[in-house]
Design a protein around this motif. Structure first.
Motif, PDB file in Angstrom:
ATOM      1  N   GLY A 123       0.821  -1.211   0.000  1.00  0.00           N
ATOM      2  CA  GLY A 123       0.000   0.000   0.000  1.00  0.00           C
ATOM      3  C   GLY A 123       0.851   1.254   0.000  1.00  0.00           C
ATOM      4  N   VAL A 124       0.554   2.196   0.911  1.00  0.00           N
ATOM      5  CA  VAL A 124       1.306   3.454   0.954  1.00  0.00           C
ATOM      6  C   VAL A 124       2.495   3.379   1.903  1.00  0.00           C
ATOM      7  CG1 VAL A 124      -0.693   4.846   0.289  1.00  0.00           C
ATOM      8  CG2 VAL A 124      -0.241   4.423   2.714  1.00  0.00           C
ATOM      9  N   GLY A 125       2.801   2.189   2.412  1.00  0.00           N
ATOM     10  CA  GLY A 125       4.077   1.974   3.087  1.00  0.00           C
ATOM     11  C   GLY A 125       4.100   2.008   4.598  1.00  0.00           C
ATOM     12  N   ALA A 140       8.981  -4.826  -0.611  1.00  0.00           N
ATOM     13  CA  ALA A 140       7.626  -4.269  -0.553  1.00  0.00           C
ATOM     14  C   ALA A 140       6.973  -4.394  -1.928  1.00  0.00           C
ATOM     15  CB  ALA A 140       7.676  -2.811  -0.115  1.00  0.00           C
ATOM     16  N   ILE A 141       5.859  -5.097  -1.978  1.00  0.00           N
ATOM     17  CA  ILE A 141       5.184  -5.395  -3.236  1.00  0.00           C
ATOM     18  C   ILE A 141       3.809  -4.749  -3.261  1.00  0.00           C
ATOM     19  CG2 ILE A 141       4.280  -7.252  -4.706  1.00  0.00           C
ATOM     20  CD1 ILE A 141       6.335  -9.115  -3.337  1.00  0.00           C
ATOM     21  N   ASP A 142       3.451  -4.170  -4.378  1.00  0.00           N
ATOM     22  CA  ASP A 142       2.081  -3.701  -4.580  1.00  0.00           C
ATOM     23  C   ASP A 142       1.759  -3.720  -6.067  1.00  0.00           C
ATOM     24  OD1 ASP A 142       0.017  -2.231  -2.519  1.00  0.00           O
ATOM     25  OD2 ASP A 142      -0.363  -1.676  -4.603  1.00  0.00           O
ATOM     26  N   ILE A 143       0.505  -3.967  -6.360  1.00  0.00           N
ATOM     27  CA  ILE A 143       0.085  -4.088  -7.764  1.00  0.00           C
ATOM     28  C   ILE A 143      -0.263  -2.734  -8.369  1.00  0.00           C
ATOM     29  CG2 ILE A 143      -2.396  -4.400  -7.347  1.00  0.00           C
ATOM     30  CD1 ILE A 143      -2.250  -6.738  -9.401  1.00  0.00           C
ATOM     31  N   ASP A 144      -0.402  -1.713  -7.515  1.00  0.00           N
ATOM     32  CA  ASP A 144      -0.788  -0.375  -7.982  1.00  0.00           C
ATOM     33  C   ASP A 144       0.451   0.519  -8.067  1.00  0.00           C
ATOM     34  OD1 ASP A 144      -1.612   2.584  -7.382  1.00  0.00           O
ATOM     35  OD2 ASP A 144      -3.490   1.612  -7.992  1.00  0.00           O
ATOM     36  N   PRO A 145       0.812   1.008  -9.261  1.00  0.00           N
ATOM     37  CA  PRO A 145       2.041   1.809  -9.396  1.00  0.00           C
ATOM     38  C   PRO A 145       1.998   3.124  -8.633  1.00  0.00           C
ATOM     39  CG  PRO A 145       0.773   1.817 -11.439  1.00  0.00           C
ATOM     40  CD  PRO A 145       0.150   0.789 -10.561  1.00  0.00           C
ATOM     41  N   GLY A 146       0.836   3.771  -8.586  1.00  0.00           N
ATOM     42  CA  GLY A 146       0.731   5.025  -7.865  1.00  0.00           C
ATOM     43  C   GLY A 146       0.916   4.834  -6.368  1.00  0.00           C
ATOM     44  N   ARG A 147       0.329   3.783  -5.842  1.00  0.00           N
ATOM     45  CA  ARG A 147       0.448   3.519  -4.406  1.00  0.00           C
ATOM     46  C   ARG A 147       1.875   3.094  -4.062  1.00  0.00           C
ATOM     47  NH1 ARG A 147      -3.967   0.697  -4.229  1.00  0.00           N
ATOM     48  NH2 ARG A 147      -5.125   2.638  -4.339  1.00  0.00           N
ATOM     49  N   LEU A 148       2.513   2.373  -4.953  1.00  0.00           N
ATOM     50  CA  LEU A 148       3.894   1.957  -4.710  1.00  0.00           C
ATOM     51  C   LEU A 148       4.816   3.176  -4.675  1.00  0.00           C
ATOM     52  CD1 LEU A 148       5.441  -0.794  -4.395  1.00  0.00           C
ATOM     53  CD2 LEU A 148       6.147  -0.487  -6.772  1.00  0.00           C
ATOM     54  N   GLU A 149       4.555   4.152  -5.542  1.00  0.00           N
ATOM     55  CA  GLU A 149       5.358   5.372  -5.546  1.00  0.00           C
ATOM     56  C   GLU A 149       5.122   6.180  -4.274  1.00  0.00           C
ATOM     57  OE1 GLU A 149       8.222   7.935  -6.547  1.00  0.00           O
ATOM     58  OE2 GLU A 149       7.758   6.021  -7.539  1.00  0.00           O
ATOM     59  N   MET A 150       3.888   6.161  -3.782  1.00  0.00           N
ATOM     60  CA  MET A 150       3.607   6.834  -2.509  1.00  0.00           C
ATOM     61  C   MET A 150       4.382   6.167  -1.378  1.00  0.00           C
ATOM     62  SD  MET A 150      -0.498   7.563  -2.621  1.00  0.00           S
ATOM     63  CE  MET A 150      -1.220   8.529  -3.960  1.00  0.00           C
ATOM     64  N   ALA A 151       4.435   4.847  -1.393  1.00  0.00           N
ATOM     65  CA  ALA A 151       5.184   4.121  -0.362  1.00  0.00           C
ATOM     66  C   ALA A 151       6.653   4.499  -0.403  1.00  0.00           C
ATOM     67  CB  ALA A 151       5.013   2.616  -0.548  1.00  0.00           C
ATOM     68  N   ARG A 152       7.203   4.613  -1.601  1.00  0.00           N
ATOM     69  CA  ARG A 152       8.613   5.005  -1.745  1.00  0.00           C
ATOM     70  C   ARG A 152       8.829   6.426  -1.216  1.00  0.00           C
ATOM     71  NH1 ARG A 152      12.005   2.883  -5.524  1.00  0.00           N
ATOM     72  NH2 ARG A 152      10.223   2.274  -6.832  1.00  0.00           N
ATOM     73  N   ILE A 164      14.546  -0.708   1.530  1.00  0.00           N
ATOM     74  CA  ILE A 164      13.338  -1.299   0.946  1.00  0.00           C
ATOM     75  C   ILE A 164      13.512  -1.495  -0.554  1.00  0.00           C
ATOM     76  CG2 ILE A 164      10.847  -1.086   0.675  1.00  0.00           C
ATOM     77  CD1 ILE A 164      10.808   0.821   3.042  1.00  0.00           C
ATOM     78  N   GLU A 165      13.206  -2.685  -0.998  1.00  0.00           N
ATOM     79  CA  GLU A 165      13.181  -2.984  -2.425  1.00  0.00           C
ATOM     80  C   GLU A 165      11.722  -2.971  -2.870  1.00  0.00           C
ATOM     81  OE1 GLU A 165      14.386  -6.657  -5.471  1.00  0.00           O
ATOM     82  OE2 GLU A 165      14.877  -6.754  -3.335  1.00  0.00           O
ATOM     83  N   PHE A 166      11.360  -1.991  -3.665  1.00  0.00           N
ATOM     84  CA  PHE A 166       9.976  -1.823  -4.103  1.00  0.00           C
ATOM     85  C   PHE A 166       9.747  -2.584  -5.407  1.00  0.00           C
ATOM     86  CE2 PHE A 166      10.892   1.884  -1.477  1.00  0.00           C
ATOM     87  CZ  PHE A 166       9.775   1.926  -0.638  1.00  0.00           C
ATOM     88  N   ILE A 167       8.754  -3.427  -5.418  1.00  0.00           N
ATOM     89  CA  ILE A 167       8.463  -4.250  -6.589  1.00  0.00           C
ATOM     90  C   ILE A 167       7.018  -4.050  -7.007  1.00  0.00           C
ATOM     91  CG2 ILE A 167       8.281  -6.595  -7.497  1.00  0.00           C
ATOM     92  CD1 ILE A 167      10.535  -7.429  -5.687  1.00  0.00           C
ATOM     93  N   LEU A 168       6.814  -3.668  -8.250  1.00  0.00           N
ATOM     94  CA  LEU A 168       5.477  -3.531  -8.820  1.00  0.00           C
ATOM     95  C   LEU A 168       5.035  -4.878  -9.363  1.00  0.00           C
ATOM     96  CD1 LEU A 168       3.079  -1.733  -9.732  1.00  0.00           C
ATOM     97  CD2 LEU A 168       4.356  -1.340 -11.869  1.00  0.00           C
TER      98      LEU A 168
END
Length: 294
Positions: A123-125, A140-152, A164-168
């Motif tokens: 989600g948003v992290g 950290a995995i999320d299927i939504d690119p916008g939410r993944l960018e918010m988490a970052r 954190i390694e962010f994976i879409l």
């Protein structure tokens, strides 16, 4: 190479005061003049419970408001997982010392961080940030690119993005390719409507059942932490992993039940010491949960 600039999000996600003005009909207005859905007002008023650094530019969307874990609970979970790893290391050192006594007495010192956690739905992290504060590596995995960018973005505010390694992607599809020490999961519950049910049915979750999600997580690690709605059935939750040690934890903040967390296998046997950021009510069983003790 220049330092990466933090992405700027809309003021909709920022606040500096507690004042709220009435909006038109189904909306409310924040002190910054941002009009937001009225259904989010109660969450917005609790913004510092979700992110104590909220005013520094935390990014969060509508679904994020519904799904983010209160920060105290997220930290409590992260500390428990880190302590588990420390206890395992301590036990191994003791066993080694018994087999081959050291020439000099060695004192065990807790070493938080040397563990890898997969968060299947970041989600948003909120959880990923706390895991990164206590653990060496977070996927950290999320299927939504916008939410993944918010988490970052939010992880950068807390200064832990480098851990954190962010994976879409879809965790269900990625699981066979992943390995970690622990998997933390909080699959979609179906929005705030889940509160309308007297008992949340784990077999009727969106996309996949709770059993299917857990079976997928077992491809990554035997140690699983399941963060679920407060109205789920603990017996049903414990039965997802037959034969495994299980701990069911009721998570309270300010005297209110917020969620239920299930710990399976080694994470069910961790020490509670030092984890007191929330009011935690726990029931443990060796292989099957029959009830919850308040």
């Amino acid at each position: 190479m220049g330092k990466r600039k933090r992405k700027q999000f809309q003021p909709a996600h920022m606040a500096t005061t507690n004042g709220v003005e009435a909006g038109g009909g189904d909306t409310f207005v924040t002190p910054q003049g941002q009009e937001m859905p009225a259904a989010l007002e109660k969450y917005w008023r609790q913004r510092y419970n979700f992110f104590w650094r909220f005013d520094e530019g935390i990014a969060i969307d509508e679904e994020g408001w519904y799904s983010v874990t209160p920060e105290a609970i997220a930290e409590d979970t992260a500390k428990r997982i880190a302590q588990l790893h420390n206890q395992q290391q301590h036990n191994q050192q003791q066993l080694h010392s018994q087999r081959r006594p050291p020439k000099k007495k060695q004192q065990w010192v807790p070493d938080f961080g040397r563990i890898c956690i997969v968060e299947a739905f970041c989600g948003v992290g909120g959880n990923a940030i706390k895991f990164a504060e206590w653990c060496e590596h977070v996927i950290a995995i999320d299927i939504d690119p916008g939410r993944l960018e918010m988490a970052r973005h939010n992880a950068e505010i807390y200064g832990v993005a480098d851990r954190i390694e962010f994976i879409l992607g879809d965790f269900y599809q990625l699981a066979p390719m992943l390995k970690a020490d622990v998997v933390f999961m909080s699959p979609p519950w179906g929005g705030p409507e889940y509160l309308g049910a007297e008992v949340f049915d784990l077999n009727k979750m969106p996309f996949h059942s709770a059993q299917e999600w857990l079976d997928r997580a077992r491809m990554v690690s035997k140690n699983i932490v399941y963060f679920m709605p407060k109205n789920c059935d603990p017996v049903q939750l414990a039965d997802l992993y037959p034969g495994a040690p299980c701990e069911i934890e009721l998570n309270y903040t300010n005297g209110f039940l917020k969620a239920v967390t299930a710990y399976y296998n080694d994470v069910a046997l961790s020490d509670e010491g030092g984890c007191n950021s929330t009011d935690r009510r726990v029931y443990r069983r060796p292989s099957h949960c029959k009830s919850i003790a308040n």
